[in-house]
Enzyme design. Sequence first.
Site, mmCIF file in Angstrom:
data_model
loop_
_atom_site.group_PDB
_atom_site.id
_atom_site.type_symbol
_atom_site.label_atom_id
_atom_site.label_comp_id
_atom_site.label_asym_id
_atom_site.label_seq_id
_atom_site.Cartn_x
_atom_site.Cartn_y
_atom_site.Cartn_z
ATOM 1 N N SER A 26 0.815 -1.217 0.000
ATOM 2 C CA SER A 26 0.000 0.000 0.000
ATOM 3 C C SER A 26 0.851 1.271 0.000
ATOM 4 O O SER A 26 0.337 2.354 0.214
ATOM 5 C CB SER A 26 -0.932 -0.012 1.203
ATOM 6 O OG SER A 26 -0.219 -0.363 2.350
ATOM 7 N N ILE A 77 3.289 4.344 0.922
ATOM 8 C CA ILE A 77 3.391 5.114 2.167
ATOM 9 C C ILE A 77 2.092 5.872 2.401
ATOM 10 O O ILE A 77 1.852 6.916 1.807
ATOM 11 C CB ILE A 77 4.597 6.081 2.132
ATOM 12 C CG1 ILE A 77 5.891 5.259 1.956
ATOM 13 C CG2 ILE A 77 4.671 6.903 3.420
ATOM 14 C CD1 ILE A 77 7.171 6.076 1.995
ATOM 15 N N HIS A 78 1.243 5.278 3.229
ATOM 16 C CA HIS A 78 -0.064 5.873 3.514
ATOM 17 C C HIS A 78 -0.016 6.698 4.789
ATOM 18 O O HIS A 78 1.046 6.914 5.361
ATOM 19 C CB HIS A 78 -1.093 4.763 3.640
ATOM 20 C CG HIS A 78 -1.631 4.378 2.301
ATOM 21 N ND1 HIS A 78 -2.560 3.392 2.141
ATOM 22 C CD2 HIS A 78 -1.364 4.853 1.076
ATOM 23 C CE1 HIS A 78 -2.833 3.270 0.862
ATOM 24 N NE2 HIS A 78 -2.126 4.147 0.199
ATOM 25 N N ALA A 79 -1.188 7.128 5.230
ATOM 26 C CA ALA A 79 -1.265 8.046 6.368
ATOM 27 C C ALA A 79 -0.521 7.538 7.598
ATOM 28 O O ALA A 79 0.214 8.286 8.226
ATOM 29 C CB ALA A 79 -2.717 8.316 6.719
ATOM 30 N N ALA A 103 3.270 7.472 7.095
ATOM 31 C CA ALA A 103 3.665 8.865 6.890
ATOM 32 C C ALA A 103 3.719 9.572 8.241
ATOM 33 O O ALA A 103 4.647 10.327 8.525
ATOM 34 C CB ALA A 103 2.692 9.566 5.950
#
Lengths: 572, 89
Positions: free
Chosen positions: B12, B14-16, B19
């Site tokens: 997936s 670098i998601h929330a 991050a």
Amino acid sequence: MIGNLKGIAASGGVAIGKAFLMIEPDLTITKTTIGSKEAEVTKFYEAVNAAKLELEKIRKRAEIDLGSENAAIFDAHLLVLSDPELLGAVEGKINDKAMNAEAALQETADTFIIMFEQLDNEYMRERAADIRDVTKRVIAKLLNVEIPNLGLIDEEVIIVAEDLAPSDTAQLNRAFAKGFTTNMGGRTSHSAIMARSLEIPAVVGTKSVTATIKPGDLIIVDGDNGEVIINPDADVIERYKAKRSEQEAEKQALLLLKNKQTITQDGIHVEVAANIGTPKDVAGVLENGGEGIGLYRTEFLYMERDSLPTEEEQFQAYKQVLEQMGDKPVVVRTLDIGGDKHLPYLDLPEEMNPFLGFRAIRLCLEEQTIFRTQLRALLRASNFGNLKIMFPMIATLEEFREAKGLLQEEKELLHQEGIFVSEDIEIGIMVEIPSTAVLADQFAQEVDFFSVGTNDLIQYTMAADRMNESVAHLYQPYHPAILRLIKMVIDAAHAHKKWAGMCGEMAGDSIAIPLLLGLGLDEFSMSAPSMLKARKQINQLSQAKMKQLVETALTMQTSEQVKQYVKETLKI
Amino acid sequence: MANHTYTVIAESGIHARPASGIVQIASKYVSDIFMEYKEKKVNLKSILGVMSLGIGQGASISIFAEGTDQQEAVEAIESYLKSEGIIEL
């Protein structure tokens, strides 16, 4: 103002308290030039810090109520409020252009929002909504207005709102939210059902509470009579306080029945169970002495979100319910969506007659990936308790066979993966469509149990949309036609040594209970707060006598005659 | 200046959540720390900056830092990304 408003009695009891208005504030901003840049920058950071404090509080609450995974979203929100790029840009606009803080923030946020919306990744595009949310919170602080948040209430209040979404009601803390009243909604709307399961008095459908009540008004919500009284005088308050104490005492007396079984005067044991919507509701079931869960509505897992729940998320939810209930039976209804319930991310077409349309099992048999994911999650969870699976809206034998076939296939696939599941899962159907009630004798040969869903069975039998106020008078649970259909279902089940339950509104109704007992119903499933009252009533009745009662009722012509007859005979 | 290049292996990207993790770590250091992806360079102490890169699986990213604690900063971020299964060394 002082006065009364009339609404729909959605959840019983009396609540007295200060009004908490859930109304979106006006956040319109105007761009102005400012005097002291330094003061404006300070003002901006003060607002940011105030918003941060609020978010910390919400995050903590979410962590307790929803778990750290769900609370993580607020971490990202908090980071946005510490973001040097964002804060720096706002500060720059205030200093270089002498802009007021709210306009500078809005302009900066808009740049980021546009940037995120242009990314070719849907997940990232959705983050634009997060920036909007955070910005709104700071702007509210700058404008000195409050964004009402149910999660932040820390004193006893009565919620006054246009309507309450399931996610709102899920956030209600019973310690502080003493009751609620809304402009919209009916007795079977989600907020009403939730209010009953939370045991919070509620009056819905008043049309005008938000316009009439001011924040801080003292109001009384009379959930028994569907009345909201605004700023009453001392006498009225006293009268309602007395009524509230009386109800409290009655409740205490009922609690003595909590760990007792439900047994009629002539020694017949029936099961009193609860209808639930989320794992959180299990606490209320156990507090009220439930002998099982007769209906676990799985829709809430799918609603109020942007995508389908994963197999793992579902598994965790089912497991949690099963574990908490121990050996007690838990009947899980597979996804019942469509009709009046929609999922924004599924993009189902608008229908002329949604209640007669593409919904529940019909949708699941078509969208098999969604259905199979749920079945897998259920099968895996079966190792943790006494699971029974129920398919909703079954109209034909073929539908039942196909659904059962898919369940069997998923079971075999799990076995191939080395995951073994319970071998004692009973598989049943909800009886809500007259065709199924009429053919109950044939269904009874193939199902393990029936559960009568009266809300829909009544609307389909009477051909009256239960959401349409003009035909609401045709919603007649005591109508002899309904009683005869229910009789067919119970008789067919018993002829094949199967059991029959009911998970519709009728199962907890004091007029219906004697009739259903007489018909031989084995399981009564209702909202948790109704259970002890139902147990008390059943404990005082004799099934043999109720058999005679219902035999007479079945020969009557109208719902009203049946109702009067039961009331007079049993003096209720 | 400390400078390293990595390939993102997480499905997936670098998601929330990752991050947030990166930004929280970067913020502990006094050095200026940047991430570069597709010729776009962002401040690693900015969550909006990191997320705006929209980094997906297979992306090649560089992290570089400049300042008194530049070495420690890059190493800390690297070990975080590794422990979260986002990069492979």
